[in-house]
Every structure is written in C-alpha cells, then in structure tokens.
Design a protein around this motif. Structure first.
Motif, PDB file in Angstrom:
ATOM      1  N   VAL A  93       0.847  -1.202   0.000  1.00 30.90           N
ATOM      2  CA  VAL A  93       0.000   0.000   0.000  1.00 30.90           C
ATOM      3  C   VAL A  93       0.877   1.244   0.000  1.00 30.90           C
ATOM      4  N   GLU A  94       1.911   1.237   0.809  1.00 31.50           N
ATOM      5  CA  GLU A  94       2.823   2.390   0.864  1.00 31.50           C
ATOM      6  C   GLU A  94       3.459   2.630  -0.513  1.00 31.50           C
ATOM      7  N   MET A  95       3.903   1.544  -1.123  1.00 32.05           N
ATOM      8  CA  MET A  95       4.530   1.651  -2.443  1.00 32.05           C
ATOM      9  C   MET A  95       3.572   2.275  -3.453  1.00 32.05           C
ATOM     10  N   TRP A  96       2.343   1.769  -3.493  1.00 34.59           N
ATOM     11  CA  TRP A  96       1.392   2.263  -4.486  1.00 34.59           C
ATOM     12  C   TRP A  96       0.858   3.645  -4.146  1.00 34.59           C
ATOM     13  N   GLN A  97       0.680   3.912  -2.875  1.00 32.29           N
ATOM     14  CA  GLN A  97       0.245   5.254  -2.481  1.00 32.29           C
ATOM     15  C   GLN A  97       1.280   6.276  -2.963  1.00 32.29           C
ATOM     16  N   ARG A  98       2.556   5.974  -2.737  1.00 30.13           N
ATOM     17  CA  ARG A  98       3.607   6.904  -3.168  1.00 30.13           C
ATOM     18  C   ARG A  98       3.667   7.002  -4.694  1.00 30.13           C
ATOM     19  N   ARG A  99       3.527   5.873  -5.371  1.00 28.01           N
ATOM     20  CA  ARG A  99       3.535   5.909  -6.840  1.00 28.01           C
ATOM     21  C   ARG A  99       2.370   6.744  -7.376  1.00 28.01           C
ATOM     22  N   MET A 100       1.190   6.553  -6.775  1.00 29.99           N
ATOM     23  CA  MET A 100       0.018   7.300  -7.249  1.00 29.99           C
ATOM     24  C   MET A 100       0.190   8.793  -7.001  1.00 29.99           C
ATOM     25  N   LEU A 144       0.912   2.357 -17.474  1.00 32.98           N
ATOM     26  CA  LEU A 144       1.548   1.379 -16.572  1.00 32.98           C
ATOM     27  C   LEU A 144       0.484   0.818 -15.606  1.00 32.98           C
ATOM     28  N   LEU A 145      -0.320   1.727 -15.068  1.00 32.60           N
ATOM     29  CA  LEU A 145      -1.360   1.324 -14.114  1.00 32.60           C
ATOM     30  C   LEU A 145      -2.380   0.400 -14.781  1.00 32.60           C
ATOM     31  N   ASP A 146      -2.660   0.687 -16.047  1.00 32.71           N
ATOM     32  CA  ASP A 146      -3.627  -0.143 -16.771  1.00 32.71           C
ATOM     33  C   ASP A 146      -3.147  -1.588 -16.848  1.00 32.71           C
ATOM     34  N   ASP A 147      -1.872  -1.777 -17.095  1.00 33.39           N
ATOM     35  CA  ASP A 147      -1.320  -3.142 -17.132  1.00 33.39           C
ATOM     36  C   ASP A 147      -1.458  -3.812 -15.767  1.00 33.39           C
ATOM     37  N   GLU A 148      -1.184  -3.056 -14.711  1.00 33.47           N
ATOM     38  CA  GLU A 148      -1.264  -3.610 -13.353  1.00 33.47           C
ATOM     39  C   GLU A 148      -2.695  -4.019 -13.018  1.00 33.47           C
ATOM     40  N   LEU A 149      -3.642  -3.159 -13.396  1.00 35.00           N
ATOM     41  CA  LEU A 149      -5.038  -3.404 -13.014  1.00 35.00           C
ATOM     42  C   LEU A 149      -5.691  -4.516 -13.841  1.00 35.00           C
ATOM     43  N   ALA A 150      -4.960  -5.019 -14.828  1.00 28.27           N
ATOM     44  CA  ALA A 150      -5.483  -6.166 -15.586  1.00 28.27           C
ATOM     45  C   ALA A 150      -5.564  -7.397 -14.683  1.00 28.27           C
ATOM     46  N   CYS A 185      -7.348   2.415 -22.157  1.00 26.44           N
ATOM     47  CA  CYS A 185      -6.975   2.033 -20.780  1.00 26.44           C
ATOM     48  C   CYS A 185      -8.222   1.482 -20.075  1.00 26.44           C
ATOM     49  N   VAL A 186      -8.688   0.344 -20.576  1.00 25.78           N
ATOM     50  CA  VAL A 186      -9.983  -0.180 -20.120  1.00 25.78           C
ATOM     51  C   VAL A 186      -9.950  -0.604 -18.646  1.00 25.78           C
ATOM     52  N   ASN A 187      -8.789  -1.055 -18.186  1.00 23.29           N
ATOM     53  CA  ASN A 187      -8.718  -1.484 -16.777  1.00 23.29           C
ATOM     54  C   ASN A 187      -8.764  -0.286 -15.840  1.00 23.29           C
ATOM     55  N   VAL A 188      -8.101   0.793 -16.242  1.00 21.28           N
ATOM     56  CA  VAL A 188      -8.161   2.020 -15.435  1.00 21.28           C
ATOM     57  C   VAL A 188      -9.592   2.542 -15.411  1.00 21.28           C
ATOM     58  N   LEU A 189     -10.244   2.528 -16.563  1.00 18.94           N
ATOM     59  CA  LEU A 189     -11.618   3.046 -16.634  1.00 18.94           C
ATOM     60  C   LEU A 189     -12.564   2.194 -15.785  1.00 18.94           C
ATOM     61  N   ARG A 190     -12.399   0.884 -15.850  1.00 14.86           N
ATOM     62  CA  ARG A 190     -13.231  -0.023 -15.035  1.00 14.86           C
ATOM     63  C   ARG A 190     -13.016   0.243 -13.544  1.00 14.86           C
ATOM     64  N   TRP A 191     -11.746   0.344 -13.144  1.00 22.55           N
ATOM     65  CA  TRP A 191     -11.410   0.588 -11.738  1.00 22.55           C
ATOM     66  C   TRP A 191     -11.937   1.950 -11.275  1.00 22.55           C
ATOM     67  N   HIS A 192     -11.757   2.976 -12.109  1.00 17.09           N
ATOM     68  CA  HIS A 192     -12.199   4.321 -11.714  1.00 17.09           C
ATOM     69  C   HIS A 192     -13.723   4.347 -11.549  1.00 17.09           C
ATOM     70  N   GLN A 193     -14.406   3.654 -12.446  1.00 15.85           N
ATOM     71  CA  GLN A 193     -15.878   3.619 -12.338  1.00 15.85           C
ATOM     72  C   GLN A 193     -16.292   2.920 -11.031  1.00 15.85           C
ATOM     73  N   ALA A 194     -15.614   1.842 -10.703  1.00 16.78           N
ATOM     74  CA  ALA A 194     -15.963   1.089  -9.488  1.00 16.78           C
ATOM     75  C   ALA A 194     -15.710   1.922  -8.234  1.00 16.78           C
ATOM     76  N   ILE A 195     -14.574   2.583  -8.166  1.00 20.83           N
ATOM     77  CA  ILE A 195     -14.299   3.334  -6.929  1.00 20.83           C
ATOM     78  C   ILE A 195     -15.139   4.616  -6.869  1.00 20.83           C
ATOM     79  N   SER A 196     -15.538   5.132  -8.038  1.00 20.53           N
ATOM     80  CA  SER A 196     -16.400   6.324  -8.053  1.00 20.53           C
ATOM     81  C   SER A 196     -17.799   5.998  -7.575  1.00 20.53           C
ATOM     82  N   SER A 197     -18.189   4.725  -7.689  1.00 23.39           N
ATOM     83  CA  SER A 197     -19.560   4.378  -7.288  1.00 23.39           C
ATOM     84  C   SER A 197     -19.641   4.059  -5.790  1.00 23.39           C
ATOM     85  N   ARG A 198     -18.531   4.057  -5.091  1.00 26.85           N
ATOM     86  CA  ARG A 198     -18.574   3.873  -3.637  1.00 26.85           C
ATOM     87  C   ARG A 198     -19.133   5.155  -3.018  1.00 26.85           C
ATOM     88  N   PRO A 199     -19.967   5.026  -1.970  1.00 28.25           N
ATOM     89  CA  PRO A 199     -20.554   6.235  -1.360  1.00 28.25           C
ATOM     90  C   PRO A 199     -19.509   7.259  -0.929  1.00 28.25           C
TER      91      PRO A 199
END
Ligand SMILES: N[C@@H](CCC(=O)N[C@@H](CS)C(=O)NCC(=O)O)C(=O)O
Length: 203
Positions: A93-100, A144-150, A185-199
């Motif tokens: 989490v620390e690694m990805w938080q810093r990367r993001m 890069l993130l899109d590849d990871e989120l696959a 970047c379909v994986n990024v788009l899928r992930w962004h849609q999912a986290i955007s739908s959280r309250p």
C-alpha cells in the motif's frame, strides 16, 4: 478536533474520502480557497506552508499532509484497514500510495496549476511549459497502471486502500487539468468507475 477543509480542492477531498470509508465524522472548518482564505491567519498560523487540509487536535496539536492525517485516523481506527494488513500488505500500500501521488497526482496537479489562468496567484512562477510537460507523464503512468489493473481489482491488491483514494482524486482532477484517460486504458476506466460508485466518493 477540527479539520480545516478546502472544499473541491483535491487534497482536502482525499482526507474526506478516507474518513467516509472509515465511517468517521470530524467537524469541518470550511476555508474558501477561491477567496485565498488559506493564506489568512487561521490557516497560516497553523500551517506556515498555507496548504490544506490541516487537522487540529483538541490539545492544539496540528497535523498537516493528507497522508499523515489519514495515518493518524488509521492508527485510532484500524478497521477497515486502508493502509494494508501485515508487513507485505502495508509495504505494498505504501509503495502504491507513493507511486500514485508522485507519478500521477503531482503530475496532474502541475498540469493544472502551471497552465490554468486562475492559478496565476497560486503557482509562482507559473510555467505553462512545465504544466504541459506533465500531461504526457500522467498518461504514461496511467498506461503502466492499466497493465497492473489487468490482474487485480484495486491498485495495491485485492482490497481498497489509500492508494485507490489518491488515484480517484488524481483522475477526477484530470478533468480541470484537461488530461483524458486514453480510451484503451480499459482497466483504469473499469477501476475508476468502481471506486467512483462507492458512497465515499461523494465526499
Ligand atoms: N502535500 C500536501 C499538499 C497540500 C496542498 O497542496 N493542498 C492544496 C489544495 S489541494 C493547497 O492548499 N493549495 C494552496 C496553495 O497552493 O496556495 C498534502 O498532501 O496535504
């Protein structure tokens, strides 16, 4: 305890989303950043860097830096864990938080602050070429993130974490920064849609 909040600005929102995920309510002190209130005494006396968010504890202790504020609440309220579980989980989490933050949020922020005319008073010196130079950097990181989120649901693994929150804030900030997520970047788009739908995303 009170949280000096900057409304639509990305970093204050990062903490509000985190608190919403934890189910915590902290009294907010709204600061009108459009009117440059963050440069006035209530904020600058607490944070000489004149940046938001700022958390003030009941004994007057001040915590700044979004991730430090989130870390404080994580220690007080460990579940749901948003900084990971165990040695490996926390490191990832620390690694990805810093990367993001370093490779995405900071680039998007530079693209907005160095290009948008409204930011002239905020970013001194404002260097539009530097803002423009950051746009392809953000897009390259998204690829890069899109590849990871696959291969996984969330940025740092199978569980939602602060790395996803930083990503949500960065991607939403791309609109005013005039950067588009590439359509492939379909994986990024899928992930962004999912986290955007959280309250919590409404925070
Ligand atoms: N590294 C800090 C950044 C804080 C920050 O830059 N906040 C912005 C709002 S998103 C701000 O207060 N900007 C005021 C300015 O640049 O004058 C954090 O993570 O909290």
């Amino acid at each position: 305890m009170k949280l000096f909040d900057g409304g639509r600005a990305p970093n204050p929102r990062r903490v509000r989303v985190f608190l919403a995920e934890k189910g915590l309510e902290v009294p907010l002190v709204p600061v009108d950043m459009g009117a440059l209130e963050h440069r006035e005494q209530p904020v600058s006396s607490r944070n000489p860097l004149q940046r938001l968010p700022v958390l003030e504890l009941d004994d007057g202790t001040v915590i700044t830096e979004s991730v430090a504020i989130c870390r404080y609440f994580e220690e007080l309220h460990p579940e749901p864990a948003l900084f990971g579980h165990g040695a490996l989980g926390k490191a990832l989490v620390e690694m990805w938080q810093r990367r993001m933050e370093l490779n995405l949020l900071n680039c998007v922020s530079a693209a907005f602050r160095h290009v948008h005319p409204a930011m002239k008073e905020w970013e001194i010196p404002q260097i539009p070429e530097w803002g423009e130079a950051n746009k392809p950097k953000a897009v390259a990181f998204l690829r890069l993130l899109d590849d990871e989120l696959a291969n996984r649901e969330f940025v740092a693994g199978d569980a939602y974490s602060i790395a996803d929150i930083t990503g949500l804030i960065a991607i939403d900030f791309m609109k005013p920064a005039r950067i588009k997520v590439p359509e492939d970047c379909v994986n990024v788009l899928r992930w962004h849609q999912a986290i955007s739908s959280r309250p919590s995303a409404a925070a």
